[in-house]
Design an enzyme around this catalytic site. Sequence first.
Site, PDB file in Angstrom:
ATOM      1  N   ASN A 121       1.015  -1.023  -0.388  1.00 13.83           N
ATOM      2  CA  ASN A 121       0.098  -0.148   0.139  1.00 13.83           C
ATOM      3  C   ASN A 121       0.902   1.253  -0.614  1.00 13.83           C
ATOM      4  OD1 ASN A 121      -2.961  -0.617   0.239  1.00 13.83           O
ATOM      5  ND2 ASN A 121      -2.344  -2.040   1.643  1.00 13.83           N
ATOM      6  N   HIS A 211      -8.276  -0.700   7.318  1.00 12.61           N
ATOM      7  CA  HIS A 211      -8.669  -1.972   7.540  1.00 12.61           C
ATOM      8  C   HIS A 211      -8.831  -3.298   6.528  1.00 12.61           C
ATOM      9  CE1 HIS A 211      -9.015  -4.882  10.668  1.00 12.61           C
ATOM     10  NE2 HIS A 211     -10.231  -5.278   9.965  1.00 12.61           N
TER      11      HIS A 211
HETATM   12  C1  GAR Z   1      -3.105  -4.519   4.308  1.00 13.56           C
HETATM   13  O1  GAR Z   1      -3.966  -4.982   4.092  1.00 13.56           O
HETATM   14  C2  GAR Z   1      -4.186  -3.785   5.285  1.00 13.56           C
HETATM   15  O2  GAR Z   1      -5.144  -3.456   5.291  1.00 13.56           O
HETATM   16  C3  GAR Z   1      -3.957  -4.467   6.516  1.00 13.56           C
HETATM   17  O3  GAR Z   1      -2.249  -4.668   6.917  1.00 13.56           O
HETATM   18  C4  GAR Z   1      -2.157  -4.997   5.380  1.00 13.56           C
HETATM   19  C5  GAR Z   1      -0.594  -4.720   4.703  1.00 13.56           C
HETATM   20  O4  GAR Z   1      -0.249  -4.850   3.312  1.00 13.56           O
HETATM   21  N1  GAR Z   1      -3.975  -4.223   8.023  1.00 13.56           N
HETATM   22  C6  GAR Z   1      -4.197  -4.670   8.769  1.00 13.56           C
HETATM   23  O5  GAR Z   1      -4.541  -5.429   8.855  1.00 13.56           O
HETATM   24  C7  GAR Z   1      -4.800  -3.343  10.342  1.00 13.56           C
HETATM   25  N2  GAR Z   1      -5.633  -4.253  10.907  1.00 13.56           N
HETATM   26  P1  GAR Z   1       0.910  -3.690   3.277  1.00 13.56           P
HETATM   27  O6  GAR Z   1       2.304  -3.863   4.026  1.00 13.56           O
HETATM   28  O7  GAR Z   1       1.180  -4.714   1.481  1.00 13.56           O
HETATM   29  O8  GAR Z   1       0.388  -2.677   2.390  1.00 13.56           O
END
Ligand code: GAR
Length: 297
Positions: A121, A211
Amino acid sequence: MFKRLKEKWKLSWTSFVLVFSTFAIGGSSCGYLGRKLLTLTGLESGVFYYVLYIVLMCLLWPLCVIIVSIPMGQFGFFRNYLRKMSQTIFGVSSKAPKPQNGSFSVKKRNLALFASGAGSNAQKIIEHFEGHPSIRVSLIVCNKPGAGVLQIAANNDVPVLMIEKKDFEHGNMYVKELSKYEIDFIVLAGFLWKMPEAFLNAFPRHMINIHPSLLPKFGGKGMYGSRVHEAVIAAGEKESGITIHYVNAHYDEGEHLFQATCTVDATDTPDTLASKVHALEHLHFARVIEDVIEGKL
Ligand code: GAR
């Protein structure tokens, strides 16, 4: 020495080995090519031979390492490395804003991304705001040494602030640290610690989180990453998705700003569901951030 270099470059050990190998292979191919080219001139020694050799090395070395970095998967690192090197040598910054006659500059809003995971992200958000007229990603805040997001920060030249839990939870040392970067807005993109009071007070309605479920379902302490998708499948849900919301003092409970959904099929596993949810995040998150900062949401 290696450990210090690895920390300076903010790389995982795997990336560090690949970067190091790129330097080695790029450097030796440059030496080999240089000598081959010199044989074409008919020169074998003398001052002119050595001057030409040095000039050739200076020209060929960046070319060789950048070519070798592509199959090594380290292009981003070397693009930045060479850019910084040229800035040091020629004293110019390719990122410096170009003054334009008759134009006035708009003060940019500075965004801090709090992330401690792979950083997919963060990557999308950085790409989205590259060259944006009024918003820039100015800082990545991370609590996990070796997290993928650190490599993304290095590849994109974004400064990193590493934080410790004790100092984060007590006092306002990190709030002060953020003020040095003139941070206006905080985005949590895969950050799992609860935001302490000091941050909530310093960034009221200026802090949002993503989330990977349709809140209020499957949120709260301990609900993150694949745990969320496992729980969604175990509950027999037919639909999942993402929620982007303001951050308050409770995990995943702030006011909702945006949701998007995807189906949960009978054949889905936590991994396939995670891919669907990630695709939604990559599609919407950066645009929602922009809309919130610009007051459109
Ligand atoms: C994402 O899917 C985000 O929604 C989640 O962590 C991931 C990070 O992915 N966040 C949570 O679960 C917060 N409770 P990334 O490091 O590839 O961006």
